[in-house]
Design a protein around this motif. Sequence first.
Motif, PDB file in Angstrom:
ATOM      1  N   MET A   1     -28.665  25.250 -21.251  1.00  0.00           N
ATOM      2  CA  MET A   1     -27.975  24.681 -22.364  1.00  0.00           C
ATOM      3  C   MET A   1     -26.918  25.669 -22.883  1.00  0.00           C
ATOM      4  SD  MET A   1     -29.958  22.676 -25.223  1.00  0.00           S
ATOM      5  CE  MET A   1     -29.543  23.080 -26.832  1.00  0.00           C
ATOM      6  N   GLU A   2     -25.660  25.199 -22.932  1.00  0.00           N
ATOM      7  CA  GLU A   2     -24.583  26.055 -23.398  1.00  0.00           C
ATOM      8  C   GLU A   2     -24.345  25.850 -24.878  1.00  0.00           C
ATOM      9  OE1 GLU A   2     -20.948  25.988 -21.297  1.00  0.00           O
ATOM     10  OE2 GLU A   2     -21.900  26.121 -19.350  1.00  0.00           O
ATOM     11  N   THR A   3     -24.099  26.971 -25.553  1.00  0.00           N
ATOM     12  CA  THR A   3     -23.808  26.885 -26.981  1.00  0.00           C
ATOM     13  C   THR A   3     -22.305  26.665 -27.177  1.00  0.00           C
ATOM     14  OG1 THR A   3     -23.493  29.242 -27.172  1.00  0.00           O
ATOM     15  CG2 THR A   3     -25.728  28.395 -27.539  1.00  0.00           C
ATOM     16  N   PHE A   4     -21.940  26.349 -28.408  1.00  0.00           N
ATOM     17  CA  PHE A   4     -20.537  26.084 -28.735  1.00  0.00           C
ATOM     18  C   PHE A   4     -19.679  27.320 -28.488  1.00  0.00           C
ATOM     19  CE2 PHE A   4     -17.039  26.081 -31.817  1.00  0.00           C
ATOM     20  CZ  PHE A   4     -16.384  24.937 -31.407  1.00  0.00           C
ATOM     21  N   SER A   5     -20.169  28.498 -28.896  1.00  0.00           N
ATOM     22  CA  SER A   5     -19.386  29.731 -28.736  1.00  0.00           C
ATOM     23  C   SER A   5     -19.191  30.082 -27.270  1.00  0.00           C
ATOM     24  CB  SER A   5     -20.054  30.879 -29.482  1.00  0.00           C
ATOM     25  OG  SER A   5     -21.313  31.158 -28.937  1.00  0.00           O
ATOM     26  N   LYS A   6     -20.194  29.804 -26.421  1.00  0.00           N
ATOM     27  CA  LYS A   6     -20.045  30.087 -24.989  1.00  0.00           C
ATOM     28  C   LYS A   6     -18.969  29.181 -24.401  1.00  0.00           C
ATOM     29  CE  LYS A   6     -24.652  31.816 -23.875  1.00  0.00           C
ATOM     30  NZ  LYS A   6     -25.855  31.593 -23.075  1.00  0.00           N
ATOM     31  N   LYS A   7     -18.949  27.913 -24.811  1.00  0.00           N
ATOM     32  CA  LYS A   7     -17.930  26.977 -24.315  1.00  0.00           C
ATOM     33  C   LYS A   7     -16.535  27.426 -24.746  1.00  0.00           C
ATOM     34  CE  LYS A   7     -20.876  22.872 -24.321  1.00  0.00           C
ATOM     35  NZ  LYS A   7     -21.131  21.562 -24.955  1.00  0.00           N
ATOM     36  N   GLU A   8     -16.402  27.876 -26.000  1.00  0.00           N
ATOM     37  CA  GLU A   8     -15.108  28.326 -26.516  1.00  0.00           C
ATOM     38  C   GLU A   8     -14.634  29.566 -25.770  1.00  0.00           C
ATOM     39  OE1 GLU A   8     -12.941  27.017 -28.834  1.00  0.00           O
ATOM     40  OE2 GLU A   8     -14.270  25.290 -28.576  1.00  0.00           O
ATOM     41  N   ARG A  13     -11.031  32.074 -21.744  1.00  0.00           N
ATOM     42  CA  ARG A  13     -10.889  32.822 -20.499  1.00  0.00           C
ATOM     43  C   ARG A  13     -10.041  32.044 -19.499  1.00  0.00           C
ATOM     44  NH1 ARG A  13     -12.970  33.229 -15.602  1.00  0.00           N
ATOM     45  NH2 ARG A  13     -14.450  31.539 -15.852  1.00  0.00           N
ATOM     46  N   GLN A  14     -10.294  30.755 -19.375  1.00  0.00           N
ATOM     47  CA  GLN A  14      -9.532  29.933 -18.443  1.00  0.00           C
ATOM     48  C   GLN A  14      -8.069  29.821 -18.886  1.00  0.00           C
ATOM     49  OE1 GLN A  14     -11.687  26.242 -18.175  1.00  0.00           O
ATOM     50  NE2 GLN A  14     -13.222  27.077 -16.738  1.00  0.00           N
ATOM     51  N   LYS A  15      -7.833  29.757 -20.204  1.00  0.00           N
ATOM     52  CA  LYS A  15      -6.463  29.678 -20.711  1.00  0.00           C
ATOM     53  C   LYS A  15      -5.711  30.968 -20.397  1.00  0.00           C
ATOM     54  CE  LYS A  15      -3.890  28.666 -24.912  1.00  0.00           C
ATOM     55  NZ  LYS A  15      -3.092  29.804 -25.204  1.00  0.00           N
ATOM     56  N   ARG A  16      -6.372  32.126 -20.569  1.00  0.00           N
ATOM     57  CA  ARG A  16      -5.741  33.411 -20.240  1.00  0.00           C
ATOM     58  C   ARG A  16      -5.403  33.484 -18.763  1.00  0.00           C
ATOM     59  NH1 ARG A  16      -9.615  35.773 -23.962  1.00  0.00           N
ATOM     60  NH2 ARG A  16     -10.936  36.267 -22.174  1.00  0.00           N
ATOM     61  N   GLN A  17      -6.317  33.029 -17.909  1.00  0.00           N
ATOM     62  CA  GLN A  17      -6.056  33.036 -16.467  1.00  0.00           C
ATOM     63  C   GLN A  17      -4.865  32.152 -16.133  1.00  0.00           C
ATOM     64  OE1 GLN A  17      -9.744  31.913 -14.573  1.00  0.00           O
ATOM     65  NE2 GLN A  17     -10.386  34.056 -14.312  1.00  0.00           N
ATOM     66  N   LYS A  18      -4.796  30.988 -16.761  1.00  0.00           N
ATOM     67  CA  LYS A  18      -3.706  30.056 -16.511  1.00  0.00           C
ATOM     68  C   LYS A  18      -2.371  30.671 -16.955  1.00  0.00           C
ATOM     69  CE  LYS A  18      -2.166  25.400 -17.656  1.00  0.00           C
ATOM     70  NZ  LYS A  18      -2.405  24.241 -18.514  1.00  0.00           N
ATOM     71  N   ASP A  19      -2.343  31.292 -18.152  1.00  0.00           N
ATOM     72  CA  ASP A  19      -1.127  31.940 -18.645  1.00  0.00           C
ATOM     73  C   ASP A  19      -0.695  33.070 -17.722  1.00  0.00           C
ATOM     74  OD1 ASP A  19      -1.100  30.248 -20.810  1.00  0.00           O
ATOM     75  OD2 ASP A  19      -1.993  31.704 -22.213  1.00  0.00           O
TER      76      ASP A  19
END
Length: 146
Positions: A1-8, A13-19
């Motif tokens: 089960m993933e928490t809200f903070s882990k999802k954020e 992280r994915q946004k930084r990789q994309k940038d």
Amino acid sequence: METFSKKEKEKQRQKRQKDKQEKRENRKANAQKGQSLDQMMAYVDENGNITSTPPDPTKKRQINEADIQIGVPKQTEADAQPTTRQGVVTFFNASKGYGFIRDKQTQESIFVHINALAGPLNENDKVSFMTTMTPKGLNAVNVEKL
């Protein structure tokens, strides 16, 4: 089960990789490949300005290494000749034992120490003196009240 903070955190992280990937692609697209060495060279002209054109060999000057002066200029015999000068005491602190004399001819301020005095001095006194060169500059010696 993933928490809200882990999802954020994962989204960030994915946004930084994309940038980072987009920046890398922009750099590759805008890179100026194929520049020759001549296009990247910069030259200095006779006035010291940076230019893209090579210097004109006809304007080249020969400089004698012995003429290049590094450091303090050598004193000539005329500088070493002590001459009697006249001036006015602009500042004198008897308790500390030093002051300054304004030369009448050159209007330069010359340091004077109490050991170089022939008698007591006050501000605005007219004096005659000789100078000596020290590592810190000119010093007045043989100071006499006029």
